[in-house]
Design a protein around this motif. Structure first.
Motif, PDB file in Angstrom:
ATOM      1  N   VAL A 186       0.835  -1.196   0.000  1.00 35.79           N
ATOM      2  CA  VAL A 186       0.000   0.000   0.000  1.00 35.79           C
ATOM      3  C   VAL A 186       0.871   1.248   0.000  1.00 35.79           C
ATOM      4  O   VAL A 186       2.020   1.233   0.434  1.00 35.79           O
ATOM      5  CB  VAL A 186      -0.937   0.062   1.232  1.00 35.79           C
ATOM      6  N   SER A 187       0.299   2.331  -0.504  1.00 36.38           N
ATOM      7  CA  SER A 187       0.843   3.669  -0.316  1.00 36.38           C
ATOM      8  C   SER A 187      -0.303   4.520   0.198  1.00 36.38           C
ATOM      9  O   SER A 187      -1.374   4.000   0.523  1.00 36.38           O
ATOM     10  CB  SER A 187       1.403   4.230  -1.624  1.00 36.38           C
ATOM     11  N   GLY A 188      -0.111   5.827   0.265  1.00 33.25           N
ATOM     12  CA  GLY A 188      -1.203   6.681   0.689  1.00 33.25           C
ATOM     13  C   GLY A 188      -2.251   6.886  -0.382  1.00 33.25           C
ATOM     14  O   GLY A 188      -3.338   7.387  -0.100  1.00 33.25           O
ATOM     15  N   GLU A 189      -1.943   6.479  -1.629  1.00 37.64           N
ATOM     16  CA  GLU A 189      -2.859   6.700  -2.755  1.00 37.64           C
ATOM     17  C   GLU A 189      -3.429   5.425  -3.359  1.00 37.64           C
ATOM     18  O   GLU A 189      -4.387   5.485  -4.121  1.00 37.64           O
ATOM     19  CB  GLU A 189      -2.147   7.469  -3.877  1.00 37.64           C
ATOM     20  N   ARG A 190      -2.857   4.266  -3.067  1.00 36.15           N
ATOM     21  CA  ARG A 190      -3.342   3.031  -3.682  1.00 36.15           C
ATOM     22  C   ARG A 190      -2.842   1.816  -2.908  1.00 36.15           C
ATOM     23  O   ARG A 190      -1.953   1.925  -2.062  1.00 36.15           O
ATOM     24  CB  ARG A 190      -2.896   2.938  -5.139  1.00 36.15           C
ATOM     25  N   GLY A 191      -3.393   0.650  -3.223  1.00 33.42           N
ATOM     26  CA  GLY A 191      -2.944  -0.578  -2.578  1.00 33.42           C
ATOM     27  C   GLY A 191      -3.477  -1.803  -3.307  1.00 33.42           C
ATOM     28  O   GLY A 191      -4.414  -1.713  -4.113  1.00 33.42           O
ATOM     29  N   TRP A 192      -2.867  -2.941  -3.029  1.00 33.44           N
ATOM     30  CA  TRP A 192      -3.311  -4.199  -3.627  1.00 33.44           C
ATOM     31  C   TRP A 192      -3.035  -5.351  -2.674  1.00 33.44           C
ATOM     32  O   TRP A 192      -2.123  -5.295  -1.849  1.00 33.44           O
ATOM     33  CB  TRP A 192      -2.620  -4.465  -4.975  1.00 33.44           C
TER      34      TRP A 192
END
Length: 365
Positions: free
Chosen positions: A134-140
């Protein structure tokens, strides 16, 4: 004796004043109720994405003042789904934030080689249980392998992965950033529910992911990305356009690791290097890629067109990946192919030592 016919008037005035005051109080209460409705989740939705995400989980991700509500949801009759949820507010000066959550189908090296996920070195990789980042803008999050034949992506109907593709649960934040740990926890729990609903769950409790930190440091010549002995080819750097700058690293060498070299100079170029020994990623789907070619000594496979390789290093398989930005290709111009081959060879030589990999010589063409 005089008659005072006006004596009832004060009583009427008091009644009108009481009615006016009551009306004002009602208006204030109405406005207060509307303010609560617009800017809090009081009496709001109890679950989202057709029960895949709880209200508590969504509130932790879309934290802050505002009303959280469903924008759209697809996939009620199939395991695959896609939904959009937004947090909005009024009179607070806050812009709305939206999250798009969906099952996705990808090639197995998608975290390192696709532009959709942009910068692997900016992602916090999970270090326990579930495979994801994850980051602050997306994740998987990667769904269990047994789910890949049951859960796909949804359009008008479910589309299952083809041979050599994997299924994930993806999340993308629009117009804002969120807490990484909250996003990771929500994705892990939601992926577990998807698998259980599709009849391909692996059982056991959902383990909260532990996130690996992202670190930034100046690049050291002779130890690029912290790899002792890793030196870029002479033609890989161009004075004034692309020279050693800073590097961003994420993950750990014993599991999944990525480094992004942000070169100094006018080109504003970036080169990414990644490795993983996670068997969920370096599995049959990846190793069965028809674009991989056997390395001459039988130590593994290589895909020169994508600058990827998978080596047998003792008891584990290790995947190596290199990718660069369009700005770097433009800066290196006609030398890009020669430079990339030499750089990828040097990367495997240095990073392979961390995993006890055999020395390999990649073909020159």
């Amino acid at each position: 004796m005089q008659s005072f016919q006006g004596t009832p008037l004060p009583t009427k005035r008091r009644r009108r004043g009481w009615v006016t005051a009551t009306g004002g109080i009602t208006a204030l209460l109405t406005m207060a109720a509307l303010f609560v409705h617009w800017n809090t989740n009081f009496l709001g939705e109890q679950e989202f994405c057709d029960g895949i995400v709880s209200s508590t989980e969504m509130s932790s991700v879309l934290d802050g003042a505002g009303r959280i509500s469903t924008v759209s949801s697809l996939g009620k009759v199939t395991p695959a789904f896609a939904c959009r949820v937004e947090r909005t507010s009024r009179f607070l000066g806050k812009e709305s934030t939206e999250i798009h959550i969906s099952t996705g189908v990808h090639e197995p090296d998608f975290p390192f080689q696709t532009r959709v996920w942009k910068d692997p070195s900016a992602m916090s990789f999970f270090s326990n249980g579930t495979t994801g980042a994850v980051s602050g803008e997306r994740g998987w999050v990667l769904l269990p392998e047994v789910c890949w034949t049951k859960v796909g992506t949804t359009q008008l109907a479910q589309v299952l992965p083809r041979s050599g593709e994997v299924t994930t649960l993806d999340a993308v934040i629009e117009n804002g950033t969120v807490d990484r740990q909250a996003l990771a926890k929500m994705l892990a729990a939601a992926a577990h529910r998807i698998a259980e609903r599709a009849g391909c769950g692996v059982g056991g409790p959902v383990e909260t992911p532990r996130l690996q930190p992202v670190k930034t440091a100046p690049t050291t010549a002779g130890a690029v990305c912290g790899l002792p002995g890793f030196t870029l080819p002479r033609k890989a750097l161009i004075d004034g356009e692309a020279t050693l700058g800073t590097e961003q690293t994420s993950g750990r060498a014993s599991d999944t690791w990525a480094c992004g070299m942000h070169l100094s100079g006018s080109a504003q170029a970036v080169i990414w290097f990644s490795t993983t020994s996670d068997p969920r990623l370096v599995g049959p789907a990846l190793l069965g890629d028809k674009n991989f070619r056997d390395i001459a000594d039988g130590a593994g496979k290589v895909n020169r067109s994508r600058s990827t390789a998978a080596l047998t290093c003792g008891a584990e398989k290790v995947f190596f990946s290199m990718r660069w930005s369009d700005e770097y290709s433009d800066a290196t111009r006609d030398d890009v192919i020669q430079v990339s081959r030499a750089m990828f060879q040097g990367f495997i030589d240095s990073a392979g030592k961390r995993h006890g990999c055999p020395a390999v010589k990649l073909a020159s063409s």
